[in-house]
Design an enzyme around this catalytic site. Structure first.
Site, short mmCIF file in Angstrom:
data_model
loop_
_atom_site.label_atom_id
_atom_site.label_comp_id
_atom_site.label_asym_id
_atom_site.label_seq_id
_atom_site.Cartn_x
_atom_site.Cartn_y
_atom_site.Cartn_z
N GLU A 1 0.71 -1.33 -3.01
CA GLU A 1 1.94 -2.12 -2.93
C GLU A 1 2.73 -2.06 -4.23
OE1 GLU A 1 0.79 -5.99 -1.41
OE2 GLU A 1 0.48 -5.11 0.59
N CYS B 1 1.45 2.88 2.71
CA CYS B 1 0.34 2.48 3.58
C CYS B 1 -0.87 3.38 3.33
CB CYS B 1 0.74 2.62 5.05
SG CYS B 1 1.93 1.42 5.63
N GLU C 1 -2.64 5.05 5.44
CA GLU C 1 -2.59 6.29 6.22
C GLU C 1 -1.74 7.34 5.52
OE1 GLU C 1 -2.03 3.18 7.15
OE2 GLU C 1 -2.31 2.89 9.30
N CYS D 1 1.37 1.44 11.27
CA CYS D 1 2.78 1.06 11.41
C CYS D 1 3.57 2.25 11.97
CB CYS D 1 3.35 0.61 10.07
SG CYS D 1 3.80 1.97 8.97
N1 THU Z 1 -0.39 -1.38 5.91
C1 THU Z 1 -1.10 -0.21 5.88
O1 THU Z 1 -1.55 0.24 4.82
N2 THU Z 1 -1.30 0.42 7.05
C2 THU Z 1 -0.94 -0.06 8.27
O2 THU Z 1 -1.17 0.60 9.25
C3 THU Z 1 -0.30 -1.37 8.39
C4 THU Z 1 0.20 -1.94 7.10
C5 THU Z 1 -0.20 -2.12 4.64
C6 THU Z 1 1.20 -2.15 4.11
C7 THU Z 1 1.15 -3.40 3.25
O3 THU Z 1 0.63 -3.08 1.98
C8 THU Z 1 0.17 -4.31 3.96
O4 THU Z 1 -0.58 -3.46 4.83
C9 THU Z 1 0.82 -5.42 4.78
O5 THU Z 1 1.77 -4.92 5.65
#
Ligand code: THU
Length: 139
Positions: free
Chosen positions: A44, A53, A55, A91
């Site tokens: 983040e 993310c 992935e 996402c």
């Molecule tokens: N996030 C991921 O890393 N992968 C996902 O598939 C869903 C969301 C992360 C983004 C952010 O740092 C946190 O989860 C909350 O949305």
């Protein structure tokens, strides 16, 4: 590779998650066609938008080292203070990145949790009518 092992690798990668803003830690393990595995966690940022993310971290690590063929990705996520108790689905942006490099009918998306239970989907199931490169290149 065993799907359970891929979930285990995603759970390990999740421990490196940097998520001071959401407190939601995600891990991923991407299986390449040659049998190698690239892991990733969410990273983040105070400005929010630059957040990556788990992935996409895994995909970009792999692609930046020359990998182009992928079989499956395991994803685990949940509140950082405990091991994931529920399934966490990728996402929309990460689904689109998968679409760039993977055959939607063949690529497996494995959602896991702490007890190593998992659910498996094809990319096409979680991204119907996905937009692909051939459409951009069509003249
Ligand atoms: N996030 C991921 O890393 N992968 C996902 O598939 C869903 C969301 C992360 C983004 C952010 O740092 C946190 O989860 C909350 O949305």
């Amino acid at each position: 590779m065993d799907k359970t092992k891929l979930v285990e690798l995603a759970l390990e990668a999740r421990h490196f998650s940097y998520c001071p803003y959401s407190g939601f830690a995600v891990g991923a393990a991407l299986l390449c066609e040659d049998g190698t595995v690239y892991t990733g966690c969410n990273i983040e940022n105070a400005a929010f938008t630059p957040t990556s993310c788990a992935e996409r971290t895994a995909f970009f690590k792999a692609v930046s080292e020359g990998k182009r063929s992928f079989l499956a990705i395991a994803v685990v996520g949940g509140p950082s203070e405990r091991e994931p108790e529920d399934f966490c689905a990728p996402c929309g942006v990460c689904r689109q990145v998968m679409m760039e490099f993977c055959d939607p009918k063949a690529f497996r998306v494995i959602l896991g949790k702490k007890d190593l239970e998992y659910r498996e989907y094809t990319l096409e199931e979680i991204l119907p009518l996905g937009f692909a490169g051939e459409e951009v290149n069509r003249k």
